[in-house]
Design an enzyme around this catalytic site. Structure first.
Site, PDB file in Angstrom:
ATOM      1  N   ASP A 114      25.174  47.683   4.072  1.00 58.65           N
ATOM      2  CA  ASP A 114      24.793  47.000   5.317  1.00 58.65           C
ATOM      3  C   ASP A 114      25.884  47.097   6.390  1.00 58.65           C
ATOM      4  O   ASP A 114      27.044  46.780   6.156  1.00 58.65           O
ATOM      5  CB  ASP A 114      24.526  45.526   4.976  1.00 58.65           C
ATOM      6  CG  ASP A 114      23.794  44.791   6.076  1.00 58.65           C
ATOM      7  OD1 ASP A 114      24.289  44.800   7.220  1.00 58.65           O
ATOM      8  OD2 ASP A 114      22.749  44.188   5.793  1.00 58.65           O
TER       9      ASP A 114
ATOM     10  N   SER B 201      21.235  46.499  10.226  1.00 58.52           N
ATOM     11  CA  SER B 201      20.423  45.825   9.207  1.00 58.52           C
ATOM     12  C   SER B 201      19.025  45.513   9.731  1.00 58.52           C
ATOM     13  O   SER B 201      18.283  46.429  10.056  1.00 58.52           O
ATOM     14  CB  SER B 201      21.164  44.570   8.732  1.00 58.52           C
ATOM     15  OG  SER B 201      20.678  44.123   7.494  1.00 58.52           O
TER      16      SER B 201
END
Length: 276
Positions: free
Chosen positions: A156, A41
């Protein structure tokens, strides 16, 4: 004798991930070698920029020059099929800094993590378009649209692995430095009555937005796995980011500074491992 190879795992944490820049800047100044990087991320964004050959000082300068208007331009509302934000404008901004490069073009070996939302598998991306890899890694569920990549729908990487320590180990690192910028949640599993509740600085947030709620949810569901990952690292760096929310991009300078302080605190341990 050849020296030990050093790998660094940069965890997810949205705005809090800007602290990675400060950590990297200190390691650079102290000539700590970084032979490989894995990022999740926010850590994927910073790691990708660093892996292209940009110095931490250059990355810091670029980040601090992004003004409020440009931040608003990162939002492109999508029809809520898999997420409310399409992410195209964010990718355009990233492309202006990263360039249209392939993983094989990077100065430092790099991998980023994502999650197959249909199977729950952790998907490691280390080939092909760097931008596509980063786009998949930062696709916070519900907030961002899932990224279709090679027949998979990816979100993510922090959903299953907030700090990719194992990924760095598998890349061949002898020494693994883990940087965690997400708040620890030591009270998970405990039961209290409402009048007994004690709030820490990370809990006292006025009217959290949907992005903060999602990020907190991710932290809660994988808190134990994050702790397990960090125990596998040789050095764990955790900048003091209490009171800074996942959307506090206006506190970029403070995040970076706290990263610098945390990097300084870890130097002795890192140098001892390199000398051993």
């Amino acid at each position: 004798m050849s020296r030990k190879k050093v790998g660094i795992a940069l965890g997810g944490g949205a705005a809090r991930g800007l602290a990675h820049i400060g950590v990297l800047e200190i390691l650079e100044k102290e000539h700590i070698p970084i032979d490989m990087i894995a990022g999740t991320s926010a850590g994927a964004i910073v790691g990708a920029l660093f892996a292209t050959g940009k110095s931490a000082a250059e990355i810091k300068k670029e980040v601090l020059e992004i003004d409020l208007m440009k931040r608003w331009q990162l939002i492109d509302i999508a029809l809520p099929k898999t997420g409310f934000i399409g992410g195209k404008k964010l990718i355009e901004l990233l492309k202006s800094y990263i360039g249209d490069v392939d993983f094989s073009d990077l100065k430092i070996p790099f991998a980023c993590t994502s999650t197959d939302i249909m199977s729950g598998e952790e998907v490691i991306i280390n080939k092909g378009s760097l931008l596509e890899g980063v786009r998949a890694s930062i696709s916070v569920p519900i907030a961002f649209s899932a990224c279709e990549h090679k027949g998979r729908f990816l979100v993510d990487g922090g959903v299953v692995d907030q700090v990719p320590v194992d990924v760095v180990k598998n890349m061949g690192a002898d020494i693994v430095i883990a940087v965690n910028v997400s708040p620890r949640m030591p009270n998970i599993g405990q039961r209290i009555y409402i009048d007994e509740a004690k709030l820490d600085a990370d809990s006292v947030l006025k009217d959290p937005n949907i992005f903060t709620v999602i990020m907190k949810f991710i932290n809660i569901i994988n808190s134990q796995s994050t702790d397990n990952s960090l125990r596998k690292a040789d050095v764990v760096i955790e900048p003091r980011l209490a009171g800074i929310s996942f959307t506090d991009f206006k506190k970029a300078d403070k995040c970076i500074l706290e990263g610098e302080f945390a990097g300084i605190d870890a130097l002795l341990d890192i140098k001892r491992l390199l000398a051993g």
